[in-house]
Design an enzyme around this catalytic site. Sequence first.
Site, PDB file in Angstrom:
ATOM      1  N   VAL A   3       0.834  -1.200   0.000  1.00  0.00           N
ATOM      2  CA  VAL A   3       0.000   0.000   0.000  1.00  0.00           C
ATOM      3  C   VAL A   3       0.872   1.256   0.000  1.00  0.00           C
ATOM      4  O   VAL A   3       0.578   2.229  -0.705  1.00  0.00           O
ATOM      5  CB  VAL A   3      -1.000  -0.003   1.181  1.00  0.00           C
ATOM      6  CG1 VAL A   3      -1.823   1.275   1.195  1.00  0.00           C
ATOM      7  CG2 VAL A   3      -1.917  -1.213   1.091  1.00  0.00           C
ATOM      8  N   CYS A   4       1.954   1.238   0.766  1.00  0.00           N
ATOM      9  CA  CYS A   4       2.848   2.404   0.795  1.00  0.00           C
ATOM     10  C   CYS A   4       3.462   2.641  -0.586  1.00  0.00           C
ATOM     11  O   CYS A   4       3.591   3.791  -1.018  1.00  0.00           O
ATOM     12  CB  CYS A   4       3.953   2.219   1.835  1.00  0.00           C
ATOM     13  SG  CYS A   4       3.324   2.169   3.525  1.00  0.00           S
ATOM     14  N   THR A   5       3.818   1.581  -1.257  1.00  0.00           N
ATOM     15  CA  THR A   5       4.383   1.707  -2.595  1.00  0.00           C
ATOM     16  C   THR A   5       3.347   2.314  -3.540  1.00  0.00           C
ATOM     17  O   THR A   5       3.648   3.255  -4.285  1.00  0.00           O
ATOM     18  CB  THR A   5       4.873   0.345  -3.116  1.00  0.00           C
ATOM     19  OG1 THR A   5       5.888  -0.143  -2.225  1.00  0.00           O
ATOM     20  CG2 THR A   5       5.437   0.451  -4.519  1.00  0.00           C
TER      21      THR A   5
END
Length: 159
Positions: free
Chosen positions: A52-54
């Site tokens: 999700v951060c990516t």
Amino acid sequence: MAIPEIGSAAPGFTLPGMIVRGGVRTDDEYSLDAEVGRPVVLAFYPGDATPVCTAQLCSYQQELDDFRDVGAVVWGISPQGLDSHEGFARGSSLTFPLLADVGGDVIRAYGVRAPGLGLRRSVFVIGPDGIVRWRHIGLVGLRFPSAETIRAQVDLLVD
């Protein structure tokens, strides 16, 4: 600590950070006080190179020129160190600064610490005057505001 209210002064800070451009890593100190006079987007994210951060930071990278066009600075902030940030930046072709809040002081100052998770995925738009103008605090951590949504908030500051 409490989450800064919209209309209140953004908590000041200085953190170590790094940026990868043209394949070269450059380390520096990043101070919110040094950015007075232009909008700053602070994107707090739980971990380098997680799915999700990516997706979140890559979406901001795709719109980075739009942020720069209005004079806005975008910084990613997480508790990982600079070497971890470098691997993430290289692996995801990120060209904006990633700041290391290893001690969690800035995460606490912005009220986005989440026990067991590290931090809540959150975005703050700081006005050129150092005032919090918009914020999005993730409750679960899987959702994040789009670059277009953030850009619309920045546009309100520069019109």
